[in-house]
Design a protein around this motif. Structure first.
Motif, PDB file in Angstrom:
ATOM      1  N   UNK A  69       1.114  -1.238  -0.056  1.00  0.00           N
ATOM      2  CA  UNK A  69       0.123   0.154   0.141  1.00  0.00           C
ATOM      3  C   UNK A  69       0.918   1.216  -0.107  1.00  0.00           C
ATOM      4  N   UNK A  70       0.295   2.484  -0.239  1.00  0.00           N
ATOM      5  CA  UNK A  70       1.077   3.770  -0.209  1.00  0.00           C
ATOM      6  C   UNK A  70       1.622   3.860   0.959  1.00  0.00           C
ATOM      7  N   UNK A  71       1.531   3.424   1.933  1.00  0.00           N
ATOM      8  CA  UNK A  71       2.064   3.547   3.200  1.00  0.00           C
ATOM      9  C   UNK A  71       3.279   3.141   3.496  1.00  0.00           C
ATOM     10  N   UNK A  72       3.348   1.929   3.150  1.00  0.00           N
ATOM     11  CA  UNK A  72       4.624   1.007   2.965  1.00  0.00           C
ATOM     12  C   UNK A  72       5.698   1.562   1.799  1.00  0.00           C
ATOM     13  N   UNK A  73       4.946   2.272   0.747  1.00  0.00           N
ATOM     14  CA  UNK A  73       5.980   2.902  -0.425  1.00  0.00           C
ATOM     15  C   UNK A  73       6.546   3.886   0.343  1.00  0.00           C
ATOM     16  N   UNK A  74       5.969   4.657   1.091  1.00  0.00           N
ATOM     17  CA  UNK A  74       6.429   5.973   1.843  1.00  0.00           C
ATOM     18  C   UNK A  74       7.492   5.468   2.795  1.00  0.00           C
ATOM     19  N   UNK A  75       7.199   4.419   3.445  1.00  0.00           N
ATOM     20  CA  UNK A  75       8.118   3.895   4.393  1.00  0.00           C
ATOM     21  C   UNK A  75       9.515   3.587   3.600  1.00  0.00           C
ATOM     22  N   UNK A  76       9.266   3.102   2.619  1.00  0.00           N
ATOM     23  CA  UNK A  76      10.614   2.598   1.831  1.00  0.00           C
ATOM     24  C   UNK A  76      11.318   3.790   1.281  1.00  0.00           C
ATOM     25  N   UNK A 121      -4.630  12.486   4.041  1.00  0.00           N
ATOM     26  CA  UNK A 121      -3.988  13.316   4.934  1.00  0.00           C
ATOM     27  C   UNK A 121      -3.324  12.336   5.716  1.00  0.00           C
ATOM     28  N   UNK A 122      -3.702  11.081   6.124  1.00  0.00           N
ATOM     29  CA  UNK A 122      -2.833  10.068   7.064  1.00  0.00           C
ATOM     30  C   UNK A 122      -1.764   9.721   6.237  1.00  0.00           C
ATOM     31  N   UNK A 123      -1.478   9.590   4.975  1.00  0.00           N
ATOM     32  CA  UNK A 123      -0.354   9.641   4.101  1.00  0.00           C
ATOM     33  C   UNK A 123       0.699  10.837   4.364  1.00  0.00           C
ATOM     34  N   UNK A 124      -0.078  11.960   4.131  1.00  0.00           N
ATOM     35  CA  UNK A 124       0.786  13.211   4.504  1.00  0.00           C
ATOM     36  C   UNK A 124       1.438  13.009   5.896  1.00  0.00           C
ATOM     37  N   UNK A 125       0.866  12.757   6.832  1.00  0.00           N
ATOM     38  CA  UNK A 125       1.162  12.700   8.214  1.00  0.00           C
ATOM     39  C   UNK A 125       2.468  11.527   8.402  1.00  0.00           C
ATOM     40  N   UNK A 126       1.917  10.473   7.698  1.00  0.00           N
ATOM     41  CA  UNK A 126       2.969   9.521   7.771  1.00  0.00           C
ATOM     42  C   UNK A 126       4.194   9.801   7.062  1.00  0.00           C
ATOM     43  N   UNK A 127       4.319  10.518   6.119  1.00  0.00           N
ATOM     44  CA  UNK A 127       5.452  10.918   5.197  1.00  0.00           C
ATOM     45  C   UNK A 127       6.324  11.864   6.055  1.00  0.00           C
ATOM     46  N   UNK A 128       5.368  12.839   6.806  1.00  0.00           N
ATOM     47  CA  UNK A 128       6.138  13.918   7.754  1.00  0.00           C
ATOM     48  C   UNK A 128       6.826  13.099   8.856  1.00  0.00           C
ATOM     49  N   UNK A 129       6.239  12.243   9.358  1.00  0.00           N
ATOM     50  CA  UNK A 129       6.507  11.405  10.498  1.00  0.00           C
ATOM     51  C   UNK A 129       7.966  10.731  10.245  1.00  0.00           C
ATOM     52  N   UNK A 183       8.274  14.306   2.620  1.00  0.00           N
ATOM     53  CA  UNK A 183       7.139  15.010   2.288  1.00  0.00           C
ATOM     54  C   UNK A 183       6.261  14.421   1.004  1.00  0.00           C
ATOM     55  N   UNK A 184       4.914  14.821   0.706  1.00  0.00           N
ATOM     56  CA  UNK A 184       4.521  14.239  -0.569  1.00  0.00           C
ATOM     57  C   UNK A 184       4.546  15.282  -1.496  1.00  0.00           C
ATOM     58  N   UNK A 185       4.955  14.745  -2.973  1.00  0.00           N
ATOM     59  CA  UNK A 185       5.314  15.717  -4.070  1.00  0.00           C
ATOM     60  C   UNK A 185       4.215  15.565  -5.167  1.00  0.00           C
ATOM     61  N   UNK A 186       4.609  15.596  -6.177  1.00  0.00           N
ATOM     62  CA  UNK A 186       3.966  15.738  -7.668  1.00  0.00           C
ATOM     63  C   UNK A 186       2.780  14.572  -7.701  1.00  0.00           C
ATOM     64  N   UNK A 187       1.857  15.136  -8.201  1.00  0.00           N
ATOM     65  CA  UNK A 187       0.628  14.193  -8.293  1.00  0.00           C
ATOM     66  C   UNK A 187       0.435  13.684  -9.578  1.00  0.00           C
ATOM     67  N   UNK A 230      -4.576  19.465  -2.839  1.00  0.00           N
ATOM     68  CA  UNK A 230      -5.183  20.338  -1.710  1.00  0.00           C
ATOM     69  C   UNK A 230      -4.878  19.593  -0.352  1.00  0.00           C
ATOM     70  N   UNK A 231      -4.760  18.136  -0.323  1.00  0.00           N
ATOM     71  CA  UNK A 231      -4.884  17.342   0.839  1.00  0.00           C
ATOM     72  C   UNK A 231      -3.396  17.176   1.072  1.00  0.00           C
ATOM     73  N   UNK A 232      -2.661  16.872  -0.059  1.00  0.00           N
ATOM     74  CA  UNK A 232      -1.255  16.451   0.156  1.00  0.00           C
ATOM     75  C   UNK A 232      -0.313  17.437   0.269  1.00  0.00           C
ATOM     76  N   UNK A 233      -0.785  18.720  -0.090  1.00  0.00           N
ATOM     77  CA  UNK A 233       0.124  19.975  -0.231  1.00  0.00           C
ATOM     78  C   UNK A 233       0.790  20.172  -1.532  1.00  0.00           C
TER      79      UNK A 233
END
Ligand code: LRH
Ligand code: MN
Length: 391
Positions: free
Chosen positions: A45-52, A78-86, A90-94, A132-135
């Motif tokens: 899932x995207x959360x594990x992608x961000x962790x990697x 929003x949760x993914x954004x928080x996970x990235x910042x933690x 940060x989240x980038x290009x969509x 708007x949600x991911x910034x």
């Protein structure tokens, strides 16, 4: 910075400003029509992608953001954004996706059917809402739209429908948001592609406005194309928005950037620097767009950003005032020699010192491999479905 060869301090200050965005999809499975190989520990899932992805930044210090692809990364943004910042990134290009829906077989934003075209436009408006949600600042649009046989469709009419659709999408951007249009000379269409080259991308974004720019994917040109010339021209026109870095021997191979042709990457980075496209004052985004079909994905991404860093350091070392003097004098061999001197400069000791100054390991890849992270995710990520392109 003086245009003569920079001092070590100046070079380090320049290297401090490097930021390379990672593609979330590089951490999932990808492949070819022949086979998509899986590997233990691949994110589900995207959360594990961000962790990697966070591991790449942790060991290299130059990969602070991750691009998402919609709907591959559909989730609680929003949760993914928080996970990235933690995890210190940060989240980038969509990235939009109008190349995997049955309705888009004959086109998406270029389609002659109003319903299908509006569906494709609405997908992009959804992507803007997600920004708007991911910034995120950038909405990147790559279109598979095209045809396979002469006469299959009216390529002029498609161009006009493309312009109309892009204007409807562009009108919904706000603040510092940008529309970034990516071109590609073929595939999956094999006769014509509606955005095949930089000229077409430029013509379309120039008609939209200043917040519309071009994405240059280094794997999207006909063999023999002088890509750094296109870099120079798009920078000169103020329309170079971003890079999708990768390398290739034949077509859109999406291999590790710098692996196939490090000298080309050096020449590209030299024109970026010469054209004012590098550093804190530049609006140009640098992203990887790669597929690690057979090699480990996280070390593959690390190798990629380190290749860009190495060629950037060499390009920064070009003695541009001596080069300008030789060029003015028409001294062909001296001018070429000055550029090649920088390319042949072994910057590895300098970059190791730069890492030490940032508390980073001398060899990020081996430090990561010794961390046991790959073993841990292979053990933890059992069950579920490994992420992929879902094609
Ligand atoms: C198209 C492309 C585009 C992405 C996709 C993953 O070839 O380069 O940038 O959407 O790869
Ligand atoms: Mn791309």
């Amino acid at each position: 910075m003086s245009v003569s060869a920079p001092s070590k301090a100046e070079l380090f200050t320049q290297l401090d400003q490097q930021a390379i965005e990672l593609p979330s999809w590089a951490f999932g499975n990808s492949g070819t029509r022949f086979r998509v190989f899986g590997s233990p520990g691949t994110p589900r899932d995207p959360f594990e992608k961000i962790s990697d992805a966070a591991q790449v930044h942790r060991y290299t210090g130059i990969a602070p953001s991750v691009a998402l692809h919609i709907p591959w990364d559909k989730c609680d943004y929003q949760a993914l954004r928080n996970h990235a910042e933690d995890n210190g990134i940060r989240l980038g290009t969509i990235n939009s996706n109008t190349f995997q829906d049955e309705d888009y077989k004959l086109g998406s934003v270029t389609h002659s059917d109003d319903r299908i075209r509006q569906k494709a436009i609405d997908h992009h408006l959804d992507c803007i809402e997600i920004m708007g949600q991911t910034g995120s600042r950038d909405l990147k649009i790559w279109l598979a739209d095209g045809s396979n046989y002469p006469g299959q469709d009216d390529i002029r009419g498609r161009q006009d429908r493309l312009a109309d659709s892009l204007s409807k999408i562009y009108s919904q951007l706000s603040g510092n948001q940008r529309l970034v249009l990516e071109y590609k000379f073929f595939e999956p269409a094999f006769y014509h592609t509606d955005v095949p080259d930089w000229g077409t991308a430029y013509a379309q974004v120039a008609a939209l406005g200043e917040r519309a720019v071009v994405c240059l994917d280094t794997g999207h040109h006909a063999p023999g194309t002088n890509i750094e010339f296109i870099v120079m021209q798009l920078l000169r026109l103020g329309k170079l928005g971003s890079f999708d870095f990768n390398s290739r021997f034949y077509a859109d191979d999406d291999l590790i950037v710098g692996a196939a042709d490090p000298f080309q990457l050096f020449r590209i980075m030299y024109e970026v620097i010469r054209g004012g496209g590098y550093g804190k004052d530049s609006e140009v985004a640098f992203m990887l767009d790669q597929c690690h079909n057979i090699e480990d994905k996280i070390p593959g991404q690390m190798r990629s950003v380190l290749n860009v860093q190495a060629m950037t350091a060499r390009a920064l070392l070009v003695d541009r005032s001596a080069l300008a003097t030789a060029q003015q004098a028409g001294d062909v061999l001296l001018a070429n020699d000055i550029l090649m001197d920088a390319f042949y400069t072994d910057v590895r000791p300098l970059i190791i010192e730069w890492r030490e100054r940032h508390g980073l390991p001398e060899n990020p890849v081996s430090a990561f491999n010794d961390s046991g992270y790959l073993k841990k995710i292979a053990a933890d990520r059992v069950g579920g479905t490994q992420a992929g392109w879902g094609a």
